[in-house]
Design an enzyme around this catalytic site. Structure first.
Site, PDB file in Angstrom:
ATOM      1  N   GLY A   1     -41.578  29.892  26.730  1.00 51.18           N
ATOM      2  CA  GLY A   1     -41.214  28.480  26.807  1.00 51.18           C
ATOM      3  C   GLY A   1     -39.709  28.292  26.883  1.00 51.18           C
ATOM      4  N   VAL A   2     -39.296  27.051  27.092  1.00 52.05           N
ATOM      5  CA  VAL A   2     -37.878  26.741  27.273  1.00 52.05           C
ATOM      6  C   VAL A   2     -37.072  27.028  26.005  1.00 52.05           C
ATOM      7  CG1 VAL A   2     -36.221  24.882  27.757  1.00 52.05           C
ATOM      8  CG2 VAL A   2     -38.360  25.017  29.054  1.00 52.05           C
TER       9      VAL A   2
ATOM     10  N   CYS B   1     -31.279  -3.005  10.433  1.00 50.52           N
ATOM     11  CA  CYS B   1     -32.496  -3.552   9.823  1.00 50.52           C
ATOM     12  C   CYS B   1     -32.450  -3.366   8.301  1.00 50.52           C
ATOM     13  CB  CYS B   1     -33.743  -2.920  10.451  1.00 50.52           C
ATOM     14  SG  CYS B   1     -35.267  -3.843  10.123  1.00 50.52           S
TER      15      CYS B   1
ATOM     16  N   HIS C   1     -33.043  -3.651  16.218  1.00 51.48           N
ATOM     17  CA  HIS C   1     -32.950  -2.193  16.402  1.00 51.48           C
ATOM     18  C   HIS C   1     -32.249  -1.871  17.733  1.00 51.48           C
ATOM     19  CE1 HIS C   1     -35.435  -0.678  13.035  1.00 51.48           C
ATOM     20  NE2 HIS C   1     -35.940  -1.899  13.076  1.00 51.48           N
TER      21      HIS C   1
ATOM     22  N   GLU D   1     -31.278   0.996  18.707  1.00 50.83           N
ATOM     23  CA  GLU D   1     -31.584   2.355  19.154  1.00 50.83           C
ATOM     24  C   GLU D   1     -32.761   2.435  20.113  1.00 50.83           C
ATOM     25  OE1 GLU D   1     -33.571   2.116  14.987  1.00 50.83           O
ATOM     26  OE2 GLU D   1     -32.097   1.036  16.190  1.00 50.83           O
TER      27      GLU D   1
END
Length: 518
Positions: A230-231, A84, A174, A176
């Site tokens: 948490g992870v 882009c 795009h 992605e």
């Protein structure tokens, strides 16, 4: 110094989806790093990349102060792929022409392949038509010398261009985003067929490199890690422990705002399964007494952050201090700390972490996950042997249940919320839906309603259920449960949780709402 893997440099011109480029390249088995355009020259020198990808941008190349591609990249002889704005900047700086406002294209478009190219090999044949996703107001109107059109759309005659000899490619669409169905394959072709890189970015390779880097940095120093349960912090702790053993001590501050049985699970896993030195600080009274009656969500978050730092600091002093502080910082946190314009951004809500601690406590940071995305952290967790049910856990906010309890926090309200949340998640797991949902939780509203149970009148709280689907948490849509599921979950909550007599479901997307209620 630990050698870098073969790397793709991604120059970020401010696109909202630049992170997706890095993810697609890594999914293709090649390491990538994003560098803002202001630091692109330094990043190019530091990373010594094998190829470069140029992102999209909210800017126009026709603007007076439009960002440029550094000459060192253009003259490097490396393969370059412009997306882009990246395509337009390539054309402008290499002698082509860009014009603004001729044809705007936003959303789904269809292009036709004009010529075979290594970029399309095995994916798109000459003369075929394919869906892509466009988002542009400017377009290329004349190509630089050496370039040719390889695909075109009605709104973008130069939808894909190539200088095959110099291995420079540009696309107006795009690749992605998921709305370009073959986009990941196009990026993989650029990485493998054009840049010639191999699938060498694996979690096993990252684990080995990270352990070597931790040992090199820490030496015989002491490390403390603020374990949230948490992870991210858990994976960081296990990785560091594998590198330096008992030089690491984890401090788990139990603020009384966790989910059902969560504190016990964390302590058991770290002390019994991994034998990692762990200080379990039971600070429920300190936190809840400070929060009781507080209505403002920002004050709640800041109070929790301040108390966490004070509690953590006191425990670290008891241990005799440390040389390093370990954090579970991830790559999106690193990227988002650099603004496209260099200016301030609006605070939607404060983030609870241990920011500011290193300066106050005179420690260096160890952040072994700062190169990884969330999904990569989960893969690393499995690589390190963490239980699958643990690494697959949905995100949970640092302030915990305090921000799922709008209005004043009390012990009884936390008890009610904790029980309702556990039932809701239990029903989601029983239905086999847990892994299909980004985040699901209950919220206890500061509203009481009249109900009837048996022959008696009740006046109890309303519980809201929230479940969303998302890729990265930046945008989200509510999960479309069937009504039978919601009815079953609501019935269980009302019957089993004393204090709730009404259940509602939140159908707000993000934006306009946030995922959490506070």
């Amino acid at each position: 110094m630990i050698a870098l893997p073969d790397t793709i440099l991604i120059v970020d011109f401010g696109s909202q989806v630049t992170q997706l480029i890095a993810r697609r390249v890594r999914e293709a088995g090649v390491y990538s790093e994003i560098v803002p355009f202001q630091l692109a020259e330094d990043g190019f020198a530091r990373l010594k990349p094998k190829a470069v990808i140029l992102s999209g941008s909210p800017a126009s190349v026709t603007d007076e102060n439009a960002p440029d591609i550094p000459r060192v990249i253009l003259e490097s002889g490396l393969p370059i792929f412009g997306i882009c704005y990246g395509q337009q900047a390539l054309c402008q700086q290499l002698g082509g022409r860009i014009e603004g406002g001729l044809t705007r294209e936003f959303g789904r478009a269809f292009l036709e392949v004009q010529k075979a190219s290594p970029l399309f090999e095995g994916i798109w044949a000459e003369g075929t038509r394919h869906q892509v996703w466009m988002s542009h107001g400017d377009r290329v109107t004349a190509l630089p010398e050496g370039f040719e059109i390889i695909a075109a759309s009605p709104g973008a005659p130069y939808a894909a261009i190539a200088d095959e000899e110099r291995r420079i490619y540009g696309v107006q669409f795009h690749p992605e985003v998921v709305h370009t169905p073959d986009g990941a394959k196009l990026l993989s072709n650029f990485v493998h067929k054009i840049a010639g890189l191999k699938n060498e970015w694996t979690m096993a390779a990252f684990r080995e490199k990270a352990i070597a880097e931790i040992r090199e940095k820490v030496g015989d120093g002491k490390v403390i890690c603020g374990l949230s349960g948490g992870v991210d912090s858990s994976v960081a702790a296990v990785l560091i422990h594998e590198a330096i053993g008992d030089q690491l001590t984890c401090i788990f501050v139990d603020h009384g705002l966790l989910r059902m049985n969560e504190a016990e699970e964390v302590v058991t896993m770290f002390r019994d399964h991994y034998n990692i030195p762990l200080v379990h600080v039971q600070a429920e009274d300190t936190f809840i007494d400070a929060l009781e009656g507080e209505m403002d969500p920002e004050v709640k978050r800041k109070t929790i952050g301040r108390l966490f730092i004070e509690t953590f600091e006191a425990e670290a002093k008891k241990l005799g201090g440390a040389d390093f502080l370990a954090q579970g910082t991830l790559y999106p946190d690193v990227i988002e700390s650099v603004s496209f314009t260099g200016g301030p951004s609006v605070t939607i809500k404060s983030h609870h972490n241990v920011g500011g601690l290193p300066e106050r406590m005179n420690m260096q940071l160890v952040e072994p996950l700062r190169e990884l995305f969330k999904d990569e952290v989960r893969v690393l967790g499995k690589e390190l042997g963490l239980p699958a049910h643990f690494v697959g856990r949905q995100p949970f906010p640092g302030p915990g249940l305090a921000i799922r309890c709008p209005g004043g926090v009390t012990r009884d309200k936390l008890r009610i919320l904790r029980e309702a949340d556990a039932i809701y998640l239990d029903e989601i797991r029983k239905a086999g839906l847990y892994d299909a949902i980004w985040q699901a939780f209950a919220v206890l509203l500061p509203v009481q309603t009249v109900g009837v149970m048996g022959d008696g009148r009740t006046y109890e709280f309303v519980c809201a259920l929230r479940a969303v689907t998302s890729v990265d948490g930046m945008t989200a849509d509510f999960y479309h449960f069937d009504m039978e599921f919601l009815g079953q979950a609501a019935t269980r909550i009302i019957n089993e949780v004393k204090g709730i007599n009404r259940v509602v479901y939140d159908v707000t997307s993000k934006p306009p709402g946030t995922i959490e209620w506070e």
